[in-house]
Scaffold this motif. Structure first.
Motif, PDB file in Angstrom:
ATOM      1  N   HIS A  68       0.845  -1.198   0.000  1.00  0.00           N
ATOM      2  CA  HIS A  68       0.000   0.000   0.000  1.00  0.00           C
ATOM      3  C   HIS A  68       0.874   1.239   0.000  1.00  0.00           C
ATOM      4  N   HIS A  70       1.144   3.863   2.123  1.00  0.00           N
ATOM      5  CA  HIS A  70       1.596   4.598   3.322  1.00  0.00           C
ATOM      6  C   HIS A  70       3.109   4.734   3.295  1.00  0.00           C
ATOM      7  N   ASP A  72       5.437   4.611   5.473  1.00  0.00           N
ATOM      8  CA  ASP A  72       6.326   3.637   6.131  1.00  0.00           C
ATOM      9  C   ASP A  72       6.582   2.428   5.221  1.00  0.00           C
ATOM     10  N   HIS A 167      -7.737  -0.548   5.552  1.00  0.00           N
ATOM     11  CA  HIS A 167      -6.690   0.191   6.258  1.00  0.00           C
ATOM     12  C   HIS A 167      -6.191   1.314   5.348  1.00  0.00           C
ATOM     13  N   ASP A 186      -0.457  -4.475   5.952  1.00  0.00           N
ATOM     14  CA  ASP A 186      -0.988  -4.065   7.257  1.00  0.00           C
ATOM     15  C   ASP A 186      -2.404  -4.582   7.487  1.00  0.00           C
TER      16      ASP A 186
HETATM   17 ZN   LIG Z   1      -0.279   1.216   6.627  1.00  0.00          ZN
END
Ligand SMILES: [Zn+2]
Length: 328
Positions: A68, A70, A72, A167, A186
């Motif tokens: 994904h 994000h 991080d 998420h 995640d």
């Molecule tokens: Zn995430």
């Protein structure tokens, strides 16, 4: 059964409360990274060091697959792609998000939910801090979109891409059914349930899609794979993803009951005040997570016709808990 390629987990540092993020190096043809970590010199140096210990170099990476968008997980993807010429595979929705737009949408949602101005300032600072650890994927070199249900052949594995939002809108799980494992990003984690962050969509009436119904749908899909090993985005592996999917579904159900009870105990409460009361956040980053968790549950309860949300107003109750108890 074909031999599994070497799958090596490399946990990399992030500046976020979640701690390290797991990046997976697939040692085969093509040399592949699943997720990249943040765009910070600390993380990139550590990744380069881990590769050097295997007589490899960042420039050797040929393919990047992102669970994904994000930061991080994906923050360093454009930089690594520029260095190496690697192709980046991700879901289209992962490349759609723009941190500036998301920050504005999140701020608007907070304001409509009763957050005072001083809180908004702290929140925007926390969002800007997060956004400094990555580059948006849109415009990254070598970007290729993966569709739900697509099979990707990598390093002797046939990975089935499952679009699993809830998420994050562009979240993908990658399942190797032959070897009974899934890279689950995640969606499923060992000790925590992921935050159902707002899925902003300017085309929708409220400017967002309720994230928890999507998350529950994604849990169904992962459970349908059966009892397989899960390689997670943070922390340890999962021995049985179906067990964790069921645990998380139960967690959602229990928390929905708790949030509904809190609405009944505090008639007319604003979503913001509800988030403070339920989760007692300690800092602006914590507050963003507490608030998004609360909004996600209120959206779910609204879909279930238990409450009504109106921008700028308190939560309106549609049915009492005892009545719901009988209905179940
Ligand atoms: Zn995430």
């Amino acid at each position: 059964m074909r031999d599994l390629p070497g799958i090596e987990k490399i946990p990399l540092p992030t500046p976020f409360p979640v701690g390290r993020v797991n990046v997976y190096l697939l040692r085969g043809d093509p040399l592949t990274l699943i997720d990249t970590g943040v765009a910070s010199s600390r993380s990139l140096d550590e990744l380069a060091g881990q590769l050097a210990a295997r007589s490899l170099d960042l420039r050797d990476i040929e393919v990047i697959v992102l669970t994904h968008g994000h930061y991080d997980h994906a923050g360093a993807a454009p930089e690594i792609a520029r260095l190496s010429g690697a192709v980046i595979h991700c879901h289209e929705a992962a490349a759609r998000s723009r941190s500036g737009q998301e920050k504005a949408a999140f701020s608007r949602l907070l304001r409509d939910s009763g957050a005072p101005e001083r809180v908004l300032a702290g929140f925007e600072k926390a969002m800007s801090f997060g956004a400094s650890f990555g580059e948006p994927l849109a415009g990254a070199p070598g970007l290729r979109f993966i569709q739900d249900g697509q099979m990707i052949r990598l390093c002797g594995m046939d990975l089935l891409a499952l679009h699993t939002p809830g998420h994050s809108p562009g979240h993908l799980c990658l399942a190797d059914q032959e070897h009974q494992l899934v890279f689950c990003g995640d969606l499923l984690l060992q000790d925590i349930t992921p935050n159902p962050l707002p899925h902003f969509d300017p085309g929708r009436s409220r400017g967002r899609v309720p994230s928890l119904p999507l998350y529950l749908g994604s849990l169904d899909r992962i459970e349908a794979l059966g009892s397989v090993k899960g390689l997670t985005g943070h922390g340890g592996d999962l021995e049985d993803t179906a067990v964790v999917a069921r645990r998380n579904r139960e967690h959602v159900s229990q928390r929905a009951t708790r949030v509904l009870a809190a609405c009944h105990e505090n008639p007319g409460v604003t979503p913001f005040a509800l988030a403070l009361g339920l989760f007692r956040p300690r800092d602006p980053g914590d507050l963003a997570l507490a608030f998004s968790e609360t909004i996600a549950y209120l959206d779910l309860l609204e879909e279930q016709q238990r409450i009504k949300l109106r921008p700028g107003a308190g939560v309106e109750l549609l049915a009492g808990p005892s009545k719901l108890g009988r209905a179940q």
